[in-house]
Structures are given as structure tokens and as C-alpha cells.
Design a protein around this motif. Sequence first.
Motif, PDB file in Angstrom:
ATOM      1  N   GLU A 168     -12.308  12.882 -60.115  1.00 20.41           N
ATOM      2  CA  GLU A 168     -13.108  13.959 -60.688  1.00 20.41           C
ATOM      3  C   GLU A 168     -14.335  13.447 -61.433  1.00 20.41           C
ATOM      4  O   GLU A 168     -15.420  14.000 -61.350  1.00 20.41           O
ATOM      5  CB  GLU A 168     -12.222  14.783 -61.627  1.00 20.41           C
ATOM      6  CG  GLU A 168     -12.883  16.010 -62.188  1.00 20.41           C
ATOM      7  CD  GLU A 168     -11.906  16.784 -63.056  1.00 20.41           C
ATOM      8  OE1 GLU A 168     -12.039  16.733 -64.280  1.00 20.41           O
ATOM      9  OE2 GLU A 168     -11.008  17.429 -62.491  1.00 20.41           O
ATOM     10  N   ARG A 169     -14.170  12.343 -62.184  1.00 24.94           N
ATOM     11  CA  ARG A 169     -15.257  11.841 -63.011  1.00 24.94           C
ATOM     12  C   ARG A 169     -15.952  10.622 -62.413  1.00 24.94           C
ATOM     13  O   ARG A 169     -16.896  10.102 -62.980  1.00 24.94           O
ATOM     14  CB  ARG A 169     -14.722  11.492 -64.395  1.00 24.94           C
ATOM     15  CG  ARG A 169     -14.120  12.676 -65.135  1.00 24.94           C
ATOM     16  CD  ARG A 169     -13.803  12.283 -66.556  1.00 24.94           C
ATOM     17  NE  ARG A 169     -13.308  13.435 -67.320  1.00 24.94           N
ATOM     18  CZ  ARG A 169     -13.223  13.452 -68.640  1.00 24.94           C
ATOM     19  NH1 ARG A 169     -13.620  12.409 -69.336  1.00 24.94           N
ATOM     20  NH2 ARG A 169     -12.756  14.498 -69.258  1.00 24.94           N
ATOM     21  N   ASP A 170     -15.423  10.128 -61.290  1.00 28.77           N
ATOM     22  CA  ASP A 170     -16.039   8.989 -60.621  1.00 28.77           C
ATOM     23  C   ASP A 170     -16.129   7.785 -61.562  1.00 28.77           C
ATOM     24  O   ASP A 170     -17.176   7.189 -61.744  1.00 28.77           O
ATOM     25  CB  ASP A 170     -17.441   9.340 -60.113  1.00 28.77           C
ATOM     26  CG  ASP A 170     -17.922   8.322 -59.064  1.00 28.77           C
ATOM     27  OD1 ASP A 170     -17.056   7.616 -58.516  1.00 28.77           O
ATOM     28  OD2 ASP A 170     -19.128   8.243 -58.827  1.00 28.77           O
ATOM     29  N   LEU A 171     -14.948   7.432 -62.148  1.00 25.22           N
ATOM     30  CA  LEU A 171     -14.916   6.308 -63.084  1.00 25.22           C
ATOM     31  C   LEU A 171     -14.724   4.972 -62.391  1.00 25.22           C
ATOM     32  O   LEU A 171     -14.752   3.936 -63.026  1.00 25.22           O
ATOM     33  CB  LEU A 171     -13.771   6.512 -64.088  1.00 25.22           C
ATOM     34  CG  LEU A 171     -13.942   7.653 -65.087  1.00 25.22           C
ATOM     35  CD1 LEU A 171     -12.701   7.772 -65.951  1.00 25.22           C
ATOM     36  CD2 LEU A 171     -15.154   7.426 -65.955  1.00 25.22           C
ATOM     37  N   SER A 172     -14.474   4.991 -61.097  1.00 29.69           N
ATOM     38  CA  SER A 172     -14.203   3.744 -60.395  1.00 29.69           C
ATOM     39  C   SER A 172     -15.457   2.898 -60.295  1.00 29.69           C
ATOM     40  O   SER A 172     -16.579   3.364 -60.464  1.00 29.69           O
ATOM     41  CB  SER A 172     -13.656   4.034 -58.992  1.00 29.69           C
ATOM     42  OG  SER A 172     -14.571   4.816 -58.274  1.00 29.69           O
ATOM     43  N   SER A 212     -13.839   2.588 -52.379  1.00 29.70           N
ATOM     44  CA  SER A 212     -12.989   3.765 -52.519  1.00 29.70           C
ATOM     45  C   SER A 212     -11.660   3.567 -51.807  1.00 29.70           C
ATOM     46  O   SER A 212     -10.606   3.969 -52.304  1.00 29.70           O
ATOM     47  CB  SER A 212     -13.709   4.992 -51.952  1.00 29.70           C
ATOM     48  OG  SER A 212     -12.882   6.136 -52.003  1.00 29.70           O
ATOM     49  N   ALA A 213     -11.699   2.915 -50.641  1.00 33.36           N
ATOM     50  CA  ALA A 213     -10.463   2.639 -49.898  1.00 33.36           C
ATOM     51  C   ALA A 213      -9.572   1.676 -50.675  1.00 33.36           C
ATOM     52  O   ALA A 213      -8.343   1.831 -50.719  1.00 33.36           O
ATOM     53  CB  ALA A 213     -10.798   2.055 -48.525  1.00 33.36           C
ATOM     54  N   GLY A 214     -10.198   0.678 -51.311  1.00 32.37           N
ATOM     55  CA  GLY A 214      -9.425  -0.269 -52.105  1.00 32.37           C
ATOM     56  C   GLY A 214      -8.769   0.396 -53.294  1.00 32.37           C
ATOM     57  O   GLY A 214      -7.605   0.125 -53.622  1.00 32.37           O
ATOM     58  N   MET A 215      -9.519   1.281 -53.963  1.00 31.78           N
ATOM     59  CA  MET A 215      -8.963   2.012 -55.097  1.00 31.78           C
ATOM     60  C   MET A 215      -7.805   2.898 -54.658  1.00 31.78           C
ATOM     61  O   MET A 215      -6.780   2.982 -55.334  1.00 31.78           O
ATOM     62  CB  MET A 215     -10.061   2.867 -55.740  1.00 31.78           C
ATOM     63  CG  MET A 215      -9.602   3.648 -56.965  1.00 31.78           C
ATOM     64  SD  MET A 215      -9.041   2.597 -58.304  1.00 31.78           S
ATOM     65  CE  MET A 215     -10.583   1.779 -58.762  1.00 31.78           C
ATOM     66  N   THR A 216      -7.946   3.535 -53.513  1.00 33.89           N
ATOM     67  CA  THR A 216      -6.859   4.364 -52.979  1.00 33.89           C
ATOM     68  C   THR A 216      -5.625   3.520 -52.701  1.00 33.89           C
ATOM     69  O   THR A 216      -4.495   3.937 -52.960  1.00 33.89           O
ATOM     70  CB  THR A 216      -7.309   5.075 -51.690  1.00 33.89           C
ATOM     71  OG1 THR A 216      -8.444   5.904 -51.967  1.00 33.89           O
ATOM     72  CG2 THR A 216      -6.188   5.939 -51.129  1.00 33.89           C
ATOM     73  N   GLY A 217      -5.842   2.292 -52.202  1.00 32.86           N
ATOM     74  CA  GLY A 217      -4.724   1.389 -51.940  1.00 32.86           C
ATOM     75  C   GLY A 217      -3.990   0.999 -53.212  1.00 32.86           C
ATOM     76  O   GLY A 217      -2.753   0.972 -53.248  1.00 32.86           O
ATOM     77  N   PHE A 218      -4.752   0.707 -54.285  1.00 29.78           N
ATOM     78  CA  PHE A 218      -4.124   0.368 -55.560  1.00 29.78           C
ATOM     79  C   PHE A 218      -3.333   1.556 -56.111  1.00 29.78           C
ATOM     80  O   PHE A 218      -2.221   1.394 -56.618  1.00 29.78           O
ATOM     81  CB  PHE A 218      -5.187  -0.059 -56.576  1.00 29.78           C
ATOM     82  CG  PHE A 218      -5.746  -1.435 -56.336  1.00 29.78           C
ATOM     83  CD1 PHE A 218      -4.959  -2.456 -55.830  1.00 29.78           C
ATOM     84  CD2 PHE A 218      -7.072  -1.711 -56.619  1.00 29.78           C
ATOM     85  CE1 PHE A 218      -5.466  -3.725 -55.613  1.00 29.78           C
ATOM     86  CE2 PHE A 218      -7.596  -2.975 -56.405  1.00 29.78           C
ATOM     87  CZ  PHE A 218      -6.790  -3.985 -55.901  1.00 29.78           C
ATOM     88  N   LEU A 219      -3.917   2.753 -56.015  1.00 32.73           N
ATOM     89  CA  LEU A 219      -3.225   3.947 -56.489  1.00 32.73           C
ATOM     90  C   LEU A 219      -1.969   4.220 -55.664  1.00 32.73           C
ATOM     91  O   LEU A 219      -0.942   4.659 -56.195  1.00 32.73           O
ATOM     92  CB  LEU A 219      -4.165   5.158 -56.436  1.00 32.73           C
ATOM     93  CG  LEU A 219      -5.340   5.135 -57.416  1.00 32.73           C
ATOM     94  CD1 LEU A 219      -6.276   6.310 -57.139  1.00 32.73           C
ATOM     95  CD2 LEU A 219      -4.850   5.179 -58.851  1.00 32.73           C
ATOM     96  N   PHE A 220      -2.051   3.937 -54.363  1.00 29.22           N
ATOM     97  CA  PHE A 220      -0.901   4.096 -53.468  1.00 29.22           C
ATOM     98  C   PHE A 220       0.254   3.214 -53.943  1.00 29.22           C
ATOM     99  O   PHE A 220       1.401   3.667 -54.060  1.00 29.22           O
ATOM    100  CB  PHE A 220      -1.322   3.730 -52.046  1.00 29.22           C
ATOM    101  CG  PHE A 220      -0.238   3.893 -51.009  1.00 29.22           C
ATOM    102  CD1 PHE A 220      -0.095   5.086 -50.322  1.00 29.22           C
ATOM    103  CD2 PHE A 220       0.626   2.849 -50.713  1.00 29.22           C
ATOM    104  CE1 PHE A 220       0.887   5.235 -49.363  1.00 29.22           C
ATOM    105  CE2 PHE A 220       1.621   2.985 -49.755  1.00 29.22           C
ATOM    106  CZ  PHE A 220       1.748   4.186 -49.073  1.00 29.22           C
TER     107      PHE A 220
END
Length: 408
Positions: free
Chosen positions: A216-220, A303-311
Amino acid sequence: MVFFGYMVFSIALGLLADRYGRWKILLLSFLWGAYFSLLTSFAPSYIWFVFLRTMVGGGVSGHAQGLIIKTEFLPTKYRGYMLPLSQVFWLAGSLLIIGLASVVNPTIGWRWLIRIASIPGIILILVFKFIPESARYNVSTGNTAAALATLRRIAEINRATMPEGVLQEPPKERRGRFKDLIHPKYLRTTLQIWIIWLGIAFAYYGVILASAELLERDLSCGSTAPLGEEDPGPASEESRSPCHCRPFGPSAYQTMIISTAGEIALNPVNILGINFLGRRLSLCITMGCTALFFLLLNICTSSAGMTGFLFMLRALVSANFNTIYIYTAEVYPTTMRALGMGTSGSLCRVGAMVAPFISQVLMSASFLGALCLFSSVCVVCAISAFTLPIETKGRALQVCIATLGAPA
């Protein structure tokens, strides 16, 4: 406020379940949750919305009795395999509500989302007559006739023969007493379990809310604009909002679905761990890995890497919850099992209520500081798990305090 309602009523419903039965409280909690959930969709104001969601949380707090009934029916050698599989249904519900929200919220609004989401709970109420009261609970209260009737019904359904012998009543003990939780045999176990529950909920909801905040806030990493500097339009509602929130788009829902699916990713490994390494060591390892992956969120990635970490984080925090649920249900005797689960669930919601202040406030001011705090709490939980005085792997469920031979 849902968590506040859960925190307040969890202890009360656990106490009542130990005294009057798991089945009655489970049915009451479903009726309660469905009723107030439907009322929420008609809330005329924000104050009413908050109050009704608090009451929904109170009803949901009794759902843990379903896990206790399941625990008390399963043989010792199958508990470590069957109880974690319940996570599949939790995952299905999580994915369903995200999918519904992506379709319903932008079209007919949140009120209809709540109404639709209430339907499964209402349907479950209709099949409660097929759910038996715990035979182990009936034995602990001296009601062996009801326990035998339940066991005969189960044997008939499975086309099996009842084994020979009689059910022995345990020594008479009062049920659902707070002082039993801090009995010398359980004092250390109880305190460490409370620490672990609080920390696991803090990390679990921290991951969920951090995921939302990152989207939502694009903090990545890669966001160069400071928070709040984007101009959504001259007279838009967003520009006047102190939260700087933006409605989720399709990509945000997609990322949430992917990270939520992670909750089942480590389920097979979690099952192997708790059955071969034991509950304590398995929980210690997954909590340690959770601490590590919180810190990895600070790595500059795509963004894909962040999604992987969250996964992976969702997978780990889910494994933590799996293990502590099983351990708590196994470690306490029948006379206070529901109360032990209720007090743990109450502490759990304290951690859940604190998590938003870190994920949504501190994270905006200091991203690394918030991650370090989450990681530190996970390390404390890992140490507490490793030093728990009782290992429940292969241990028969205790009926009352008098049946436990060794001190805890």
C-alpha cells in the motif's frame, strides 16, 4: 478490536469449556460469531462497527475448542500428523476471503463481503449434530456412559469392534481453575508458553500487516519518493487522508494470494519436524528461521524478490502456529486443557494488537528498526521453545494433574 474481543472472551470460554464441555462452547461460539458478523454488515456508524467486530472476536475465540476435541480423540501416534493438516482448511479460508475481497469490495462493497463471508459459518452450525462431545472430557467428569456411547457410535461408523475392558474414572479434580495453570508442575511451562504465543502472534500478524504496508505504501527498496509525497490528485480523498492509503489493485491482491499460499508451503516439512525432531526443537528452528527472514526483508530486491521473502515468512509463521497449537493442546491435562488454550489465546491477541503499531507506525519511521524488533522477539521465542521443560512427542494426554508423574 476483533483481537480485543478475542483476548477478553478467550479465557472465559476456555474456563467454561473445561467445566461444561467443549461441544457446547464450540456451538455457542459459532452462533455468536455468525450473529454478530451479520450485524456488522448493517452497522450504521463507525462506533457500531467497532463494537460489533469486537463481539465477533469474542465468538471466534471459542473456535479453539474444535482443535481440542480433535486432539482428545486422536491417538498419540497420529496427533503430530493429523493436527497440522487442519492448516489446509485455514489456508483455503484465507485464500477464499482474499479472492472474494478482490471481486466484491470494488463492486458491491465491504458490507456484502462480510455477509458472504458469514455463510460458511452458518452452514457449519447446521452440521453440529454430527460432531460428538469429547469422550475424554466425559470420562474426566465421571460421565463414562456418555463416553461409551460416543465410542460405540464411532466404532459403528467405522465398522470396527469396540475393544474389551472398562473405562476407568480418574481421580476427582475440579476443572477449569486458574491456579492449576501455575501449579508447581506447570508454572514454568505455562509462563514460557505464554511468551511463545505472544511472540508468535506478534510475528504472524506483523508479517500480514507488513505485507499490506509494503504494497500500500510502497516501502520496499526501489521506492525513492518519501512516504506521503505522491500527489494522487488535487481534491482526492487520498490527499486529505493522514494515512496516505490507496485501495488495493489487482496486483496487490495477487501478491497477497501468493504470500498467503506460503502458509502451506512448509506444512510437510513441519509435520516431519514435529514428529521426528519433537515439538520443542522443531518450534525452535522455525522461530529462528523466522527471525532471519525478517532481517532479509531489508535487502534491496525486486518486487518478485520481496514477494518471495514474504512467501517464506508466511510459511514459517504458519509452521510456528501449527506447532504451538499442538504443543499447548497436548501439554495440559483434560481438566484444564481448554483453559490453558484460552489463556494462551488471550496472550496471543495481545501480541496481535501490538503488531499494527510496529508494522504500520514504526515501520514508516524506521523500516530496519521494525524488522529488528520483530526478529528479536522471534529469537526470544526460539530460546523459550528450546528450553520448554516438557516434550509432548509420543506422550499420552494427561487426564488430570494427579496423573503427571514428573514435575515440569
